[in-house]
Design a protein around this motif. Structure first.
Motif, mmCIF file in Angstrom:
data_model
loop_
_atom_site.group_PDB
_atom_site.id
_atom_site.type_symbol
_atom_site.label_atom_id
_atom_site.label_comp_id
_atom_site.label_asym_id
_atom_site.label_seq_id
_atom_site.Cartn_x
_atom_site.Cartn_y
_atom_site.Cartn_z
ATOM 1 N N TRP A 72 5.916 9.033 1.064
ATOM 2 C CA TRP A 72 4.744 9.155 1.931
ATOM 3 C C TRP A 72 5.118 9.983 3.157
ATOM 4 C CZ3 TRP A 72 3.416 8.052 6.928
ATOM 5 C CH2 TRP A 72 2.061 7.991 7.233
ATOM 6 N N PRO A 73 4.264 10.893 3.639
ATOM 7 C CA PRO A 73 2.872 11.167 3.250
ATOM 8 C C PRO A 73 2.710 12.286 2.231
ATOM 9 C CG PRO A 73 3.344 12.266 5.304
ATOM 10 C CD PRO A 73 4.618 11.560 4.914
ATOM 11 N N GLN B 284 8.183 5.336 -2.312
ATOM 12 C CA GLN B 284 7.132 6.362 -2.271
ATOM 13 C C GLN B 284 7.428 7.404 -1.190
ATOM 14 O OE1 GLN B 284 3.193 4.723 -1.869
ATOM 15 N NE2 GLN B 284 2.307 6.666 -1.207
ATOM 16 N N LYS C 152 0.831 -1.208 0.000
ATOM 17 C CA LYS C 152 0.000 0.000 0.000
ATOM 18 C C LYS C 152 0.867 1.259 0.000
ATOM 19 C CE LYS C 152 -4.230 -1.837 1.957
ATOM 20 N NZ LYS C 152 -3.900 -3.219 2.324
ATOM 21 N N ILE C 153 2.029 1.161 0.603
ATOM 22 C CA ILE C 153 3.042 2.214 0.498
ATOM 23 C C ILE C 153 4.288 1.543 -0.057
ATOM 24 C CG2 ILE C 153 4.466 3.895 1.735
ATOM 25 C CD1 ILE C 153 2.261 4.152 3.803
ATOM 26 N N ALA D 156 -2.661 4.889 4.344
ATOM 27 C CA ALA D 156 -1.898 4.883 3.099
ATOM 28 C C ALA D 156 -2.544 5.777 2.052
ATOM 29 C CB ALA D 156 -1.783 3.455 2.565
ATOM 30 N N ASN E 153 -1.242 5.777 -3.556
ATOM 31 C CA ASN E 153 -0.518 5.040 -4.586
ATOM 32 C C ASN E 153 -1.330 3.791 -4.933
ATOM 33 O OD1 ASN E 153 1.231 3.416 -6.073
ATOM 34 N ND2 ASN E 153 3.037 4.127 -4.962
ATOM 35 N N LEU F 24 0.360 10.368 -1.672
ATOM 36 C CA LEU F 24 -0.689 9.526 -1.097
ATOM 37 C C LEU F 24 -1.440 8.768 -2.191
ATOM 38 C CD1 LEU F 24 -2.159 12.073 1.491
ATOM 39 C CD2 LEU F 24 -0.674 10.121 1.995
#
Length: 234
Positions: free
Chosen positions: A54-55, A52, A47-48, A203, A60, A58
């Motif tokens: 993150w945050p 990536q 999910k992440i 996520a 993805n 968002l």
């Protein structure tokens, strides 16, 4: 060695199955031994993604697209395998009963997904939505989808192995499937220890504690939440 691998698992029985039964087995192993488990693994741990930001980045959807395609491919293989076996035999064995239970609950999983409600949130056309607000409809879906999904994998593993035993599959099939499942379980353990099982809500919409979903405990076993990384000034 080759003779050993080609020999049936039970030397007292022959390994003789028709084309329909053979392809039924292959399709069910493809669906429940590979496609469905891979789809679950990706949905849980990607999910992440590792690269990536993150945050700042968002929602993805790499995991979502992969999960959807793998589950639909698994569903198509499962239905094709079901049709083939119905053209040949119905039977009243443990394997047959397991097959109907697993197929029935798999159908409920697809129905639950289709009727899970709207998304909502800043990344949607409307902020209000079942997922963003974590409505009772969404909560019911998440509890059923996650817990029934993992339970189905266990039942399906029993169903696949009982079918292989019934067909007296050769030893190489048992070893190949066992090795593949061992690899999936190992990957699961490693990714779980790395903290990759991140809450879906967080996520997609980030760690803001004021958001509706972040005020609830994550749904599912071993699911974690992350804190936003601090800037050097902080």
């Amino acid at each position: 060695m080759i003779d050993f691998l080609l020999a049936p698992i039970d030397p007292d029985r022959a390994h003789q199955v028709g084309a329909y039964v053979s392809w039924h087995g292959r399709l069910m192993v493809l669906a429940w031994g590979a496609l469905f488990p891979l789809g679950i693994l990706i949905a849980r741990f990607w999910k992440i993604t590792p690269k990536q930001d993150w945050p700042r980045e968002l929602d993805n959807q790499v995991w979502w697209r992969a999960h959807l395609r793998l589950q639909y491919a698994g569903g198509a293989a499962m239905l094709a395998g079901l049709v083939l076996i119905l053209l040949t035999e119905t039977g009243d064995s443990t394997h047959a009963y397991l097959g109907w239970v697993v197929t029935g609950f798999a159908g409920l999983q697809f129905l639950a997904g289709w009727f899970r409600g709207s998304k909502g949130g800043p990344t949607d056309t409307s902020v209000r939505g079942d997922h963003f607000d974590m409505t009772p409809r969404r909560l019911a879906f998440e509890h059923f989808h996650k817990f029934a999904g993992y339970g189905l994998l266990g039942l399906a593993a029993w169903g696949v192995t009982s079918g292989m035993w019934k067909a007296n599959a050769p030893i190489w099939m048992w070893l190949g499937l066992a090795g593949w499942w061992a690899a999936l379980i190992t990957a699961f353990i490693i990714l779980q220890r790395q903290g990759r099982a991140v809450d879906t809500y967080q996520a997609i919409w980030g760690p803001d504690p004021s958001l509706p979903g972040n005020r609830r405990r994550p749904i599912g076993f071993g699911v974690t939440r992350r804190e936003a990384p601090r800037t050097p000034a902080e």
